[in-house]
Every structure is written in structure tokens, then in C-alpha cells.
Design a protein around this motif. Sequence first.
Motif, PDB file in Angstrom:
ATOM      1  N   THR A  74       0.802  -1.224   0.000  1.00 39.89           N
ATOM      2  CA  THR A  74       0.000   0.000   0.000  1.00 39.89           C
ATOM      3  C   THR A  74       0.835   1.275   0.000  1.00 39.89           C
ATOM      4  N   ALA A  75       2.094   1.185   0.384  1.00 40.45           N
ATOM      5  CA  ALA A  75       2.894   2.407   0.558  1.00 40.45           C
ATOM      6  C   ALA A  75       4.093   2.526  -0.371  1.00 40.45           C
ATOM      7  N   GLU A  76       4.669   1.417  -0.775  1.00 44.33           N
ATOM      8  CA  GLU A  76       5.885   1.471  -1.592  1.00 44.33           C
ATOM      9  C   GLU A  76       5.650   2.272  -2.868  1.00 44.33           C
ATOM     10  N   TYR A  77       6.548   3.201  -3.157  1.00 43.58           N
ATOM     11  CA  TYR A  77       6.520   4.073  -4.330  1.00 43.58           C
ATOM     12  C   TYR A  77       5.411   5.130  -4.265  1.00 43.58           C
ATOM     13  N   ARG A  78       4.830   5.347  -3.085  1.00 46.82           N
ATOM     14  CA  ARG A  78       3.875   6.446  -2.945  1.00 46.82           C
ATOM     15  C   ARG A  78       4.633   7.760  -3.075  1.00 46.82           C
ATOM     16  N   ARG A  79       4.058   8.710  -3.774  1.00 47.61           N
ATOM     17  CA  ARG A  79       4.708  10.012  -3.952  1.00 47.61           C
ATOM     18  C   ARG A  79       4.393  10.883  -2.736  1.00 47.61           C
ATOM     19  N   VAL A  80       5.452  11.331  -2.053  1.00 52.36           N
ATOM     20  CA  VAL A  80       5.277  12.069  -0.802  1.00 52.36           C
ATOM     21  C   VAL A  80       6.069  13.369  -0.845  1.00 52.36           C
ATOM     22  N   ALA A  81       5.729  14.263   0.087  1.00 54.14           N
ATOM     23  CA  ALA A  81       6.422  15.550   0.189  1.00 54.14           C
ATOM     24  C   ALA A  81       6.827  15.793   1.629  1.00 54.14           C
ATOM     25  N   LEU A  82       7.980  16.443   1.792  1.00 52.27           N
ATOM     26  CA  LEU A  82       8.522  16.798   3.107  1.00 52.27           C
ATOM     27  C   LEU A  82       8.933  18.262   3.111  1.00 52.27           C
ATOM     28  N   GLN A  83       8.644  18.945   4.210  1.00 47.96           N
ATOM     29  CA  GLN A  83       9.106  20.315   4.385  1.00 47.96           C
ATOM     30  C   GLN A  83       9.948  20.347   5.649  1.00 47.96           C
ATOM     31  N   GLY A  84      11.154  20.869   5.574  1.00 45.56           N
ATOM     32  CA  GLY A  84      12.016  20.904   6.749  1.00 45.56           C
ATOM     33  C   GLY A  84      13.427  21.295   6.374  1.00 45.56           C
ATOM     34  N   ARG A  85      14.398  20.661   7.042  1.00 40.09           N
ATOM     35  CA  ARG A  85      15.793  20.999   6.749  1.00 40.09           C
ATOM     36  C   ARG A  85      16.668  19.759   6.866  1.00 40.09           C
ATOM     37  N   TYR A  86      17.732  19.761   6.100  1.00 40.13           N
ATOM     38  CA  TYR A  86      18.728  18.700   6.186  1.00 40.13           C
ATOM     39  C   TYR A  86      19.584  18.915   7.430  1.00 40.13           C
ATOM     40  N   LEU A  87      19.898  17.818   8.116  1.00 44.21           N
ATOM     41  CA  LEU A  87      20.715  17.904   9.325  1.00 44.21           C
ATOM     42  C   LEU A  87      22.202  18.021   8.971  1.00 44.21           C
ATOM     43  N   GLU A  88      22.978  18.440   9.937  1.00 41.68           N
ATOM     44  CA  GLU A  88      24.421  18.595   9.733  1.00 41.68           C
ATOM     45  C   GLU A  88      25.149  17.252   9.741  1.00 41.68           C
ATOM     46  N   THR A  89      24.451  16.189  10.109  1.00 46.84           N
ATOM     47  CA  THR A  89      25.056  14.850  10.169  1.00 46.84           C
ATOM     48  C   THR A  89      25.631  14.454   8.812  1.00 46.84           C
ATOM     49  N   PRO A  90      26.818  13.851   8.770  1.00 49.03           N
ATOM     50  CA  PRO A  90      27.406  13.433   7.491  1.00 49.03           C
ATOM     51  C   PRO A  90      26.493  12.500   6.710  1.00 49.03           C
ATOM     52  N   GLU A  91      26.555  12.639   5.413  1.00 51.22           N
ATOM     53  CA  GLU A  91      25.749  11.783   4.535  1.00 51.22           C
ATOM     54  C   GLU A  91      26.361  10.386   4.475  1.00 51.22           C
ATOM     55  N   THR A  92      25.548   9.438   4.066  1.00 54.17           N
ATOM     56  CA  THR A  92      25.981   8.041   3.945  1.00 54.17           C
ATOM     57  C   THR A  92      25.877   7.618   2.490  1.00 54.17           C
ATOM     58  N   LEU A  93      26.939   7.020   1.973  1.00 53.87           N
ATOM     59  CA  LEU A  93      26.942   6.548   0.593  1.00 53.87           C
ATOM     60  C   LEU A  93      26.673   5.049   0.557  1.00 53.87           C
ATOM     61  N   THR A  94      25.658   4.653  -0.217  1.00 49.40           N
ATOM     62  CA  THR A  94      25.353   3.221  -0.363  1.00 49.40           C
ATOM     63  C   THR A  94      25.546   2.832  -1.822  1.00 49.40           C
ATOM     64  N   MET A  95      26.057   1.646  -2.036  1.00 45.51           N
ATOM     65  CA  MET A  95      26.400   1.203  -3.386  1.00 45.51           C
ATOM     66  C   MET A  95      25.177   1.189  -4.296  1.00 45.51           C
ATOM     67  N   ALA A  96      25.388   1.584  -5.541  1.00 48.13           N
ATOM     68  CA  ALA A  96      24.309   1.610  -6.527  1.00 48.13           C
ATOM     69  C   ALA A  96      24.846   1.220  -7.895  1.00 48.13           C
ATOM     70  N   VAL A  97      23.998   0.590  -8.688  1.00 54.02           N
ATOM     71  CA  VAL A  97      24.295   0.330 -10.094  1.00 54.02           C
ATOM     72  C   VAL A  97      23.109   0.862 -10.885  1.00 54.02           C
ATOM     73  N   THR A  98      23.344   1.844 -11.734  1.00 56.01           N
ATOM     74  CA  THR A  98      22.265   2.502 -12.464  1.00 56.01           C
ATOM     75  C   THR A  98      22.570   2.513 -13.955  1.00 56.01           C
ATOM     76  N   GLU A  99      21.665   3.145 -14.706  1.00 60.56           N
ATOM     77  CA  GLU A  99      21.874   3.282 -16.146  1.00 60.56           C
ATOM     78  C   GLU A  99      23.087   4.158 -16.456  1.00 60.56           C
ATOM     79  N   ARG A 100      23.539   4.908 -15.457  1.00 57.75           N
ATOM     80  CA  ARG A 100      24.731   5.740 -15.626  1.00 57.75           C
ATOM     81  C   ARG A 100      25.991   5.032 -15.137  1.00 57.75           C
TER      82      ARG A 100
END
Length: 249
Positions: A74-100
Amino acid sequence: MLAGATAKRRAGAGRLIFAAALTLVTLVSAGLCIWQVQRRSWKLDLIARVEARVHAAPVTAPGPLEWRAIAADTAEYRRVALQGRYLETPETLTMAVTERGPGFWVIAPFRADSGFTVLVNRGFVPEDRRGVEERRKVAGEQARVVGLLRLTEPGGGFLRANDPAAGRWYSRDVAAIASARGLGEVAPYFVDADAASEPGPLPQGGMTQVSFRNTHLIYALTWFCLALLSAGGLIFVLRGKAGEETPAS
């Protein structure tokens, strides 16, 4: 005479066993064919529902009171919106394989104005441009994020387990990333930001791959052919047995 009768009985028993095996194969194959047809119907319905969610107007991202009710169907791929701010916490990189090509998803913690924290997948960066200086800075700034709700991916991916201590992430495991970054309680999902929310150049948002493997028709036809062949073999065996039992005139 006795030897001939014994041989005939053995042949008859062997034919009976063969007929039973063919009957079993026919029934099992027919059942699997029907099951694959049902699975195909379910998959087409799922694809239609997901397509409707992806292209629907965005709704407010679920808050803590709704988290228990979140489910994939019921929820996967639902289009959602968020209003707020990004935290100062470092970002996390997770492995990806894409068309690029190979690279990483950039996962950043986002604090919604309504008071909860959610991980946002800002988008894709190529393998050779993973450095912090390569991507647009957002920490601390107010933002509106629109994207697709995705469920957590626990454990790992690419046949490898996540290694938080070494900073190696092969899946977007929400709870593990939150724990490693000391974020406390976070939403049990993440949001794939769309291209408007993350225009790039890096990271590049809007690269969610919405695709479902649907080979059920091929499997259904395969099982149908096997059921047809085994049924034909059974008829042949039974006719041969009936012919042998018919006395000569």
C-alpha cells in the motif's frame, strides 16, 4: 509359458507405475500453470497500482502515528512531500548500479517541520566522484523534498552484508544507518528525491528504477506444455495397455 506370464505381469506393473508417474506430472504441471496465471494477474495489478502512485500528486510523508501501518503493498513508491531541513550529520553513501554505471546513492538525514527525522536519498553520484566537495551542499538549509517512499533494505545487497564500522553500505538499511549516525528514532522508510528536489549536477535525483520482473506468462506456458505432453504420454500408455488386454478375435 510361466516365464511368459511372469514377464507380462512385470511389464504390466511397469506400465502402471509409469502411468501413475505421468498422472502425477500432469496434475502438478497443470496446478503450477494455474498458479502462474494467478501470479501474473497479481503482478499486473501491482504494476498498475504502483504506476498510479508514482504519477499521483504528492501527499504529506507519513508521521510517527502512521508508521505501524506502512506496508509494501500500500505504501511502496507512494509520492510524498517533506518540508524541513537537512541535518548537519554526514551523509551516507550506499552502493548503486544505475543506467549511468556504478556509483553510490547519497543518503542524508532530514528533519521534517512536523518533528520527525527521515532519511532522504538525494540521488546518484558516480564512483569516481564520491567526494563531499563534488556534490551540492544542503546541510542546515530549509528545503522541500518531493519523492517516492521506499521501504528499508535491511542487511545488505550485492551478495554482501553492510559493514557500518568500516563505512561500507550495500543497501539502504534505515535502522542501521540511523544507528551508525546516532540519529535516534527515524521513519521506517526513506524517500527517493525527485529531479526537481535534487536538480544536480550532483547528486542527481529522480533516478528511481520502478520496474518489476514479470515472466509469469512464460512460466505458465512452460508448465502448460509439460502438462499437455505428460497427458498425451498417459493416454498413449493407457491405450497401449487397453490394446494388450483386448482378446484377439
